[in-house]
Scaffold this motif. Structure first.
Motif, PDB file in Angstrom:
ATOM      1  N   ALA A  84      -4.693  15.494  -9.192  1.00 53.70           N
ATOM      2  CA  ALA A  84      -5.921  15.920  -9.859  1.00 53.70           C
ATOM      3  C   ALA A  84      -6.823  14.746 -10.213  1.00 53.70           C
ATOM      4  CB  ALA A  84      -5.573  16.715 -11.107  1.00 53.70           C
ATOM      5  N   GLY A  85      -6.254  13.637 -10.642  1.00 53.41           N
ATOM      6  CA  GLY A  85      -7.055  12.492 -11.062  1.00 53.41           C
ATOM      7  C   GLY A  85      -6.968  11.352 -10.066  1.00 53.41           C
ATOM      8  N   ARG A  86      -7.523  10.227 -10.464  1.00 56.76           N
ATOM      9  CA  ARG A  86      -7.465   9.017  -9.658  1.00 56.76           C
ATOM     10  C   ARG A  86      -6.903   7.889 -10.509  1.00 56.76           C
ATOM     11  NH1 ARG A  86      -6.893  11.676  -5.884  1.00 56.76           N
ATOM     12  NH2 ARG A  86      -8.449  12.213  -4.367  1.00 56.76           N
ATOM     13  N   PRO A  87      -6.288   6.889  -9.872  1.00 55.17           N
ATOM     14  CA  PRO A  87      -5.675   5.793 -10.630  1.00 55.17           C
ATOM     15  C   PRO A  87      -6.696   5.064 -11.497  1.00 55.17           C
ATOM     16  CG  PRO A  87      -5.137   5.628  -8.297  1.00 55.17           C
ATOM     17  CD  PRO A  87      -6.171   6.692  -8.437  1.00 55.17           C
ATOM     18  N   THR A  88      -6.263   4.695 -12.672  1.00 59.80           N
ATOM     19  CA  THR A  88      -7.124   3.945 -13.576  1.00 59.80           C
ATOM     20  C   THR A  88      -6.272   3.079 -14.492  1.00 59.80           C
ATOM     21  OG1 THR A  88      -8.824   4.105 -15.279  1.00 59.80           O
ATOM     22  CG2 THR A  88      -7.253   5.887 -15.198  1.00 59.80           C
ATOM     23  N   TRP A 116      -7.923   1.583  -4.856  1.00 59.63           N
ATOM     24  CA  TRP A 116      -7.504   2.814  -4.213  1.00 59.63           C
ATOM     25  C   TRP A 116      -8.615   3.337  -3.338  1.00 59.63           C
ATOM     26  CZ3 TRP A 116     -10.385   7.135  -5.263  1.00 59.63           C
ATOM     27  CH2 TRP A 116     -11.150   7.118  -6.440  1.00 59.63           C
ATOM     28  N   ARG A 117      -8.257   4.235  -2.440  1.00 57.07           N
ATOM     29  CA  ARG A 117      -9.228   4.890  -1.574  1.00 57.07           C
ATOM     30  C   ARG A 117      -8.693   6.256  -1.197  1.00 57.07           C
ATOM     31  NH1 ARG A 117      -7.957   2.823   4.241  1.00 57.07           N
ATOM     32  NH2 ARG A 117      -5.884   2.002   3.910  1.00 57.07           N
ATOM     33  N   THR A 118      -9.583   7.163  -0.917  1.00 59.25           N
ATOM     34  CA  THR A 118      -9.208   8.483  -0.448  1.00 59.25           C
ATOM     35  C   THR A 118      -9.262   8.465   1.072  1.00 59.25           C
ATOM     36  OG1 THR A 118     -10.124   9.494  -2.442  1.00 59.25           O
ATOM     37  CG2 THR A 118      -9.751  10.940  -0.564  1.00 59.25           C
ATOM     38  N   LEU A 119      -8.182   8.909   1.698  1.00 57.85           N
ATOM     39  CA  LEU A 119      -8.105   8.949   3.153  1.00 57.85           C
ATOM     40  C   LEU A 119      -8.773  10.224   3.671  1.00 57.85           C
ATOM     41  CD1 LEU A 119      -4.424   7.695   3.463  1.00 57.85           C
ATOM     42  CD2 LEU A 119      -6.529   6.366   3.744  1.00 57.85           C
ATOM     43  N   PRO A 120      -9.153  10.254   4.938  1.00 58.91           N
ATOM     44  CA  PRO A 120      -9.846  11.435   5.483  1.00 58.91           C
ATOM     45  C   PRO A 120      -9.084  12.752   5.307  1.00 58.91           C
ATOM     46  CG  PRO A 120     -10.018   9.607   7.018  1.00 58.91           C
ATOM     47  CD  PRO A 120      -9.084   9.163   5.920  1.00 58.91           C
ATOM     48  N   ASP A 121      -7.754  12.699   5.267  1.00 61.79           N
ATOM     49  CA  ASP A 121      -6.976  13.932   5.098  1.00 61.79           C
ATOM     50  C   ASP A 121      -6.811  14.319   3.631  1.00 61.79           C
ATOM     51  OD1 ASP A 121      -5.175  12.033   4.221  1.00 61.79           O
ATOM     52  OD2 ASP A 121      -3.617  12.523   5.682  1.00 61.79           O
ATOM     53  N   GLY A 122      -7.473  13.589   2.714  1.00 61.99           N
ATOM     54  CA  GLY A 122      -7.389  13.882   1.291  1.00 61.99           C
ATOM     55  C   GLY A 122      -6.276  13.144   0.579  1.00 61.99           C
ATOM     56  N   HIS A 123      -5.407  12.471   1.328  1.00 59.53           N
ATOM     57  CA  HIS A 123      -4.348  11.691   0.690  1.00 59.53           C
ATOM     58  C   HIS A 123      -4.947  10.507  -0.061  1.00 59.53           C
ATOM     59  CE1 HIS A 123      -0.644  13.041   3.214  1.00 59.53           C
ATOM     60  NE2 HIS A 123      -1.356  14.056   2.798  1.00 59.53           N
ATOM     61  N   LEU A 124      -4.183  10.002  -0.996  1.00 56.19           N
ATOM     62  CA  LEU A 124      -4.598   8.853  -1.792  1.00 56.19           C
ATOM     63  C   LEU A 124      -3.831   7.618  -1.330  1.00 56.19           C
ATOM     64  CD1 LEU A 124      -6.190   7.825  -4.324  1.00 56.19           C
ATOM     65  CD2 LEU A 124      -4.110   8.270  -5.611  1.00 56.19           C
ATOM     66  N   GLU A 169       0.843  -1.190   0.000  1.00 55.16           N
ATOM     67  CA  GLU A 169       0.000   0.000   0.000  1.00 55.16           C
ATOM     68  C   GLU A 169       0.878   1.239   0.000  1.00 55.16           C
ATOM     69  OE1 GLU A 169      -4.283   1.290   1.791  1.00 55.16           O
ATOM     70  OE2 GLU A 169      -3.184  -0.320   2.752  1.00 55.16           O
ATOM     71  N   VAL A 170       0.536   2.180  -0.874  1.00 56.51           N
ATOM     72  CA  VAL A 170       1.289   3.411  -1.036  1.00 56.51           C
ATOM     73  C   VAL A 170       0.362   4.578  -0.720  1.00 56.51           C
ATOM     74  CG1 VAL A 170       2.388   4.900  -2.763  1.00 56.51           C
ATOM     75  CG2 VAL A 170       2.878   2.445  -2.735  1.00 56.51           C
ATOM     76  N   GLU A 171       0.853   5.507   0.090  1.00 55.38           N
ATOM     77  CA  GLU A 171       0.082   6.706   0.430  1.00 55.38           C
ATOM     78  C   GLU A 171       0.821   7.929  -0.066  1.00 55.38           C
ATOM     79  OE1 GLU A 171      -1.299   9.354   4.244  1.00 55.38           O
ATOM     80  OE2 GLU A 171      -0.831   7.250   4.582  1.00 55.38           O
ATOM     81  N   ASP A 172       0.088   8.790  -0.784  1.00 51.96           N
ATOM     82  CA  ASP A 172       0.674  10.034  -1.282  1.00 51.96           C
ATOM     83  C   ASP A 172      -0.348  11.151  -1.118  1.00 51.96           C
ATOM     84  OD1 ASP A 172      -0.861  10.535  -3.880  1.00 51.96           O
ATOM     85  OD2 ASP A 172      -0.089   8.525  -4.274  1.00 51.96           O
ATOM     86  N   PRO A 173       0.055  12.401  -1.353  1.00 51.94           N
ATOM     87  CA  PRO A 173      -0.861  13.521  -1.149  1.00 51.94           C
ATOM     88  C   PRO A 173      -2.003  13.594  -2.154  1.00 51.94           C
ATOM     89  CG  PRO A 173       1.416  14.294  -1.336  1.00 51.94           C
ATOM     90  CD  PRO A 173       1.406  12.845  -1.638  1.00 51.94           C
TER      91      PRO A 173
END
Length: 166
Positions: free
Chosen positions: A113-117, A143-151, A106-110
């Motif tokens: 503009a888009g989402r993985p596809t 993928w999922r969006t975390l509460p702080d907006g990170h991906l 699992e990778v977390e980044d900020p």
């Protein structure tokens, strides 16, 4: 993001965000490692090798370790290329969990503009756009969006089927 926040990537199951609609596999982790990967292109290959060595030390099979190594490179490269880099975010979070021969990367980044596809129809001469398709054929990802907006982007390597003993 810092090494201190990297373990959030392995947090308990959270709802998936559309269009991913895939629940991250639940994994009873026997081994868990979280780290920060510097936002430098060359750090991806170093992290890939680190993951492979770690998984082999944990007793993961060669095939599963190879796939996890590929998945790690793909997810980190995507995070490096597509996430925001606002100067404060100097690392990308990486979490590796193993249980029963299965591996969850699992990778977390900020985010960006888009989402993985997965593209499914990359042009024959395209240099990019096939990585998540490759992950899809060799495992699962989402993928999922975390509460702080990170991906948070994950990839799952199933364990190889055990051969029946007589």
């Amino acid at each position: 993001m810092s090494v201190a926040t990297a373990p959030r990537a392995c947090a308990t199951q959270m709802p998936q965000t559309v269009p991913a609609l895939r629940k991250r596999p639940r994994l009873q982790a026997e081994h868990l490692e979280a780290m920060g990967v510097p936002r430098r292109k060359e750090a991806v290959s170093e992290a890939r090798r680190t993951v492979r060595r770690l998984l082999l030390r944990w007793g993961v099979g060669e095939e599963e370790a190879f796939r996890a190594e590929l998945f790690t490179a793909e997810l980190l490269t995507n995070a490096y290329c597509h996430s925001r880099a606002d100067g404060r975010e100097t690392e990308i979070g990486l979490c590796i969990a193993e249980g029963g021969g299965a591996v969850l990367i699992e990778v977390e980044d900020p985010g960006g503009a888009g989402r993985p596809t997965a593209r499914r129809q990359a042009e024959d001469d395209a240099e990019h756009g096939r990585g998540l398709d490759l992950v899809e054929t060799m495992g699962r990802w989402g993928w999922r969006t975390l509460p702080d907006g990170h991906l948070s982007t994950w990839a799952y390597v199933r364990p190889a089927p055990q051969e029946a003993t007589r």
